[in-house]
Design a protein around this motif. Structure first.
Motif, PDB file in Angstrom:
ATOM      1  N   PHE A  22      -2.072  -7.204   9.092  1.00 20.64           N
ATOM      2  CA  PHE A  22      -1.213  -6.965   7.932  1.00 20.64           C
ATOM      3  C   PHE A  22      -1.673  -5.727   7.173  1.00 20.64           C
ATOM      4  O   PHE A  22      -2.861  -5.420   7.108  1.00 20.64           O
ATOM      5  N   ARG A  23      -0.678  -5.047   6.600  1.00 28.47           N
ATOM      6  CA  ARG A  23      -0.968  -3.873   5.791  1.00 28.47           C
ATOM      7  C   ARG A  23      -0.450  -4.160   4.393  1.00 28.47           C
ATOM      8  O   ARG A  23       0.664  -4.662   4.234  1.00 28.47           O
ATOM      9  N   ILE A  24      -1.256  -3.847   3.398  1.00 25.91           N
ATOM     10  CA  ILE A  24      -0.824  -4.099   2.021  1.00 25.91           C
ATOM     11  C   ILE A  24      -1.079  -2.868   1.154  1.00 25.91           C
ATOM     12  O   ILE A  24      -2.140  -2.242   1.241  1.00 25.91           O
ATOM     13  N   GLN A  25      -0.063  -2.518   0.371  1.00 26.03           N
ATOM     14  CA  GLN A  25      -0.190  -1.394  -0.551  1.00 26.03           C
ATOM     15  C   GLN A  25       0.453  -1.769  -1.874  1.00 26.03           C
ATOM     16  O   GLN A  25       1.365  -2.590  -1.919  1.00 26.03           O
ATOM     17  N   ASN A  26      -0.033  -1.157  -2.922  1.00 27.96           N
ATOM     18  CA  ASN A  26       0.578  -1.369  -4.226  1.00 27.96           C
ATOM     19  C   ASN A  26       1.730  -0.377  -4.389  1.00 27.96           C
ATOM     20  O   ASN A  26       1.590   0.798  -4.051  1.00 27.96           O
ATOM     21  N   LYS A  27       2.854  -0.876  -4.919  1.00 26.98           N
ATOM     22  CA  LYS A  27       4.047  -0.025  -5.068  1.00 26.98           C
ATOM     23  C   LYS A  27       3.764   1.242  -5.854  1.00 26.98           C
ATOM     24  O   LYS A  27       4.253   2.315  -5.527  1.00 26.98           O
TER      25      LYS A  27
END
Ligand code: NAG
Ligand code: NAG
Ligand code: NAG
Ligand code: NAG
Length: 424
Positions: free
Chosen positions: A75-80
């Protein structure tokens, strides 16, 4: 030693309990226990992407196939707010024994490392190692029918899984290197990769090691010692009964955690204290009940019996080495009577290490043994709270104050902002 004798007495008891627990499990059709006792519908499991999106993060799901055919979700997660301006290069975050990528979300948006690092504008890739519920697939083998699927330990995770994930992330993002954060087993597999496949190690720019598991001779947790050592002694017998997968969702340990969580009389902070106390060390109030509820459907998330057996051997040995099949089979497999040791001097990327004092799984003596062999250690820090234990590193409500600053400061040292020329 008295300690060892008490362990061997316990082994028999625990062996009995573990075996009975698994028998009870097989008496009921899959899912029956959950439904009847706990009203715990499997489909209500919220996965990584859903959790991240719930808190308005950008999340992607990627599927990776290893050279030996295991299919892993990453999974890849970034803050908007960081869109288009995350730091370079990407960062890989790796979970510990019987955990999954969800481990880094379970403490919630104000304490979970994946959220906090995304908030600090890092491009976070959260991996999964074979055998957990996000990595329980194979191109040919069926985990429910083929025991061969479960024929792996942390050795194969280091040899196949981590390199496959690194290749994928670099391919996908166009970088030549990434930064790596490993927690516990998630760092053991990194050490193994560097030892066995140094060409992959050189694809890592900076290495952040959180309570790394390596030699575990002095592990104090009686529960983990008993279970792992028992399994290492009875692996063939247990496998003969068809037990290949352990600590999975819906298995004994996870249901126990569910029961503790659901039991109205055992409330915060006692439930969290109890679970971390049994598995690790007591630290009252560190794990909130909200975290515990998230954990209860994610932890433990499954691994192989063989992996626990390898841990059991590691706890009885003053070396950090490959699986010991006994002299005859070692000779065939390794060309030597003793299994080869992992070569820690090949962990060459710049390394920083964070550990906690009240850690009953990774003992300071074993840690010192490991640190002594690390060729490129830049910094080592002990967490300021003396009660902080092994599980606290990922689950504590104080992660933002006690774990995150160290990780963030060092990631900064290993990264450059997006507006600078492309980092290679
Ligand atoms: C996560 O949940 C979403 C939405 O239900 C689903 O599309 C996706 O396949 C799930 N991913 C995994 C790995 O379970
Ligand atoms: C598991 O792997 C070992 C070593 O690679 C091999 O000797 C053994 O036959 C395998 N067992 C099964 C059940 O596949
Ligand atoms: C470990 O790696 C180092 C560096 O390549 C090498 O000099 C050393 O001989 C290796 N040790 C073992 C036991 O293989
Ligand atoms: C990148 O941005 C930072 C502040 O956001 C600034 O200080 C720096 O000068 C910029 N670098 C380039 C190459 O534009």
């Amino acid at each position: 030693m008295a300690f060892q004798r008490s362990v061997s007495v316990n082994i028999l008891t625990i062996a009995g309990c573990v075996t009975i627990a698994y028998y009870i499990r097989t008496w009921f059709p899959a899912g029956q226990i959950e439904k009847s006792i706990l009203e715990y519908p499997k489909e209500s499991l919220v996965n990584f992407t859903q959790y991240a999106i719930k808190y308005r993060y950008i999340a992607e799901e990627h599927t990776i196939v290893t050279d030996d055919g295991y299919i892993l979700s990453v999974f890849r997660i970034q803050n908007k707010k960081c869109e288009g301006r995350t730091h370079q290069p990407p960062v890989m975050l790796m979970h510990g024994l019987t955990q999954s990528s969800d481990t880094f979300l379970d403490a919630g948006p104000n304490a979970g490392l994946a959220y906090l690092l995304a908030d600090a504008c890092y491009d976070i890739w959260v991996g999964n190692q074979r055998g957990n519920y996000y990595a329980r697939r194979h191109v040919i083998l069926d985990p429910d029918k083929d025991p061969t699927f479960w024929n792996f330990s942390f050795d194969e995770m280091g040899y196949y899984d981590v390199p496959a994930m690194i290749d994928y992330v670099l391919d996908h993002t166009g970088y030549k290197k990434l930064n790596y954060i490993g927690y516990s087993q998630g760092d053991a597999v990194f050490i193994i990769m560097c030892s066995e496949r140094p060409d992959y190690c050189s694809k890592v720019h900076g290495h952040i090691s959180l309570s790394p598991a390596s030699r575990l001779m002095n592990t104090k947790s009686l529960y983990m010692r008993s279970v792992c050592i028992t399994v290492s002694k009875l692996e063939t017998l247990l496998a003969g009964f068809g037990i290949n997968e352990v600590f999975s969702i819906g298995a004994f340990m996870q249901i126990l955690i569910e029961i503790i969580c659901k039991c109205e009389t055992i409330t915060e902070p006692i439930a969290g204290t109890l679970i971390s106390g049994v598995l690790d060390a007591y630290h009252t109030g560190s794990i909130t009940s909200e975290t515990l509820h998230r954990m209860s459907s994610h932890f433990p998330s499954g691994t192989s019996l063989h992996n626990l057996a390898h841990y059991g051997q590691t706890m009885q040995n003053d070396r950090f080495q490959k699986f010991d099949y006994g002299e005859t089979r070692n000779l065939i497999k390794y060309g030597s009577k003793e299994p080869p040791t992992y070569n820690i001097s090949l962990v060459t990327p710049p390394t920083v290490l964070l550990y906690s004092r009240n850690d009953n799984l990774v003992d300071k003596e074993d840690l010192d043994w490991f640190i002594d062999k690390l060729p490129n250690l830049l910094e080592i820090e002990e967490i300021a709270d003396p009660m902080f234990n092994h599980l606290d590193i990922v689950y504590s409500q104080y992660g933002k104050e006690l774990v995150f600053p160290f990780v963030c400061r060092n990631l900064q040292r290993f990264s450059v902002p997006k507006n600078e020329s492309r980092w290679v």
